[in-house]
Design an enzyme around this catalytic site. Sequence first.
Site, PDB file in Angstrom:
ATOM      1  N   ASP A   1     -11.738  -1.678  11.134  1.00 21.72           N
ATOM      2  CA  ASP A   1     -10.463  -2.045  11.756  1.00 21.72           C
ATOM      3  C   ASP A   1      -9.897  -0.833  12.485  1.00 21.72           C
ATOM      4  O   ASP A   1     -10.127   0.315  12.083  1.00 21.72           O
ATOM      5  CB  ASP A   1      -9.443  -2.479  10.687  1.00 21.72           C
ATOM      6  CG  ASP A   1      -9.757  -3.837  10.093  1.00 21.72           C
ATOM      7  OD1 ASP A   1     -10.625  -4.537  10.650  1.00 21.72           O
ATOM      8  OD2 ASP A   1      -9.152  -4.197   9.072  1.00 21.72           O
ATOM      9  N   ARG A   2      -9.109  -1.106  13.498  1.00 25.60           N
ATOM     10  CA  ARG A   2      -8.524  -0.026  14.297  1.00 25.60           C
ATOM     11  C   ARG A   2      -7.733   0.969  13.430  1.00 25.60           C
ATOM     12  O   ARG A   2      -7.773   2.177  13.645  1.00 25.60           O
ATOM     13  CB  ARG A   2      -7.605  -0.650  15.354  1.00 25.60           C
ATOM     14  CG  ARG A   2      -7.036   0.349  16.326  1.00 25.60           C
ATOM     15  CD  ARG A   2      -6.165  -0.348  17.355  1.00 25.60           C
ATOM     16  NE  ARG A   2      -5.555   0.616  18.251  1.00 25.60           N
ATOM     17  CZ  ARG A   2      -4.700   0.301  19.198  1.00 25.60           C
ATOM     18  NH1 ARG A   2      -4.347  -0.957  19.370  1.00 25.60           N
ATOM     19  NH2 ARG A   2      -4.178   1.230  19.984  1.00 25.60           N
TER      20      ARG A   2
END
Length: 316
Positions: free
Chosen positions: A144-145
């Site tokens: 995930d970012r």
Amino acid sequence: MTETNPTKVQLVQVDPELEGQRIDNFLRTFLKGVPKSLIYRVLRKGEVRVNKKRVKPDYKLQAHDEVRIPPVKVAEPQELPSVKLNKVANLEQYILFEDDQLIAINKPSGMAVHGGSGLSFGVIEALRALRPEQKFLELVHRLDRDTSGCLLVAKRRSALKSLHEQLREKQVDKRYHALVSGHWPASRNKVKAALRKNILKSGERMVSVAEDGKESETRYRVLQSFEQATLVEAFPVTGRTHQIRVHCQYAGHCIGGDDKYNDEVFNLAMQEKGLHRLFLHAYSLSFMHPKTGERQTLIAPLDPQLSQVLKNLSHA
């Protein structure tokens, strides 16, 4: 987007490294910017030939096959980000390991693994800009970012194939460190709860525990206990979107700094301790090296912000 229209038929000899790849996937890589529908149309019409014969989309390429590629409309390739950009140049210092097979990055929080959804570039585009001589660079998996830590990038198709097979066979061991709210009981070493992915009208992805979701399991181990929080090690047995974050929330112990599956009171308390990002970090990654076959373990140290937050917390 500007378009070019190559008027010549191309004859391409298949590199032995690409042996076993499906012809449709080969064309999607070779003809970047061409819609999938067009690729399948030229295959169906027999305009693509392998060794002068028509092939189906699932044909698996052999070393030194000759592929005839008809003229098709190709979108101009997107420009890579400038290596002078700080974010791109700084990525070099986050490299944990590199050889002729792969690159391992200690991905910083806030950086996406690839461009898209309004982002001009991510880790993979930045690496391609830093390594212009490297013909093949592909993500092995994703983070995930907002999650930091170990991220693998393959430098050869054979390495990508090997690591994908290991992921499918659950031979890759990924360990995360997460700071969660409250006192996680030492006896609670697993969370099993089916997860369903929902796409909101805004396009945002949200995941929830649901009976009709996909079977999911995360194993946990307590690393450190604090007055308001617990540092846990999370080992995702399955690899669902946002799995660790949702399982922590489901267990009643949200991850600090999570803006989706959160405990607002805990987040505010952690902000006072210096936490201004999601406290979820892919700490270690263990796999069989695709070339040597030896077990390799990579460790990504916590960034200074996360380390400082732990120092600022009072022990239970």
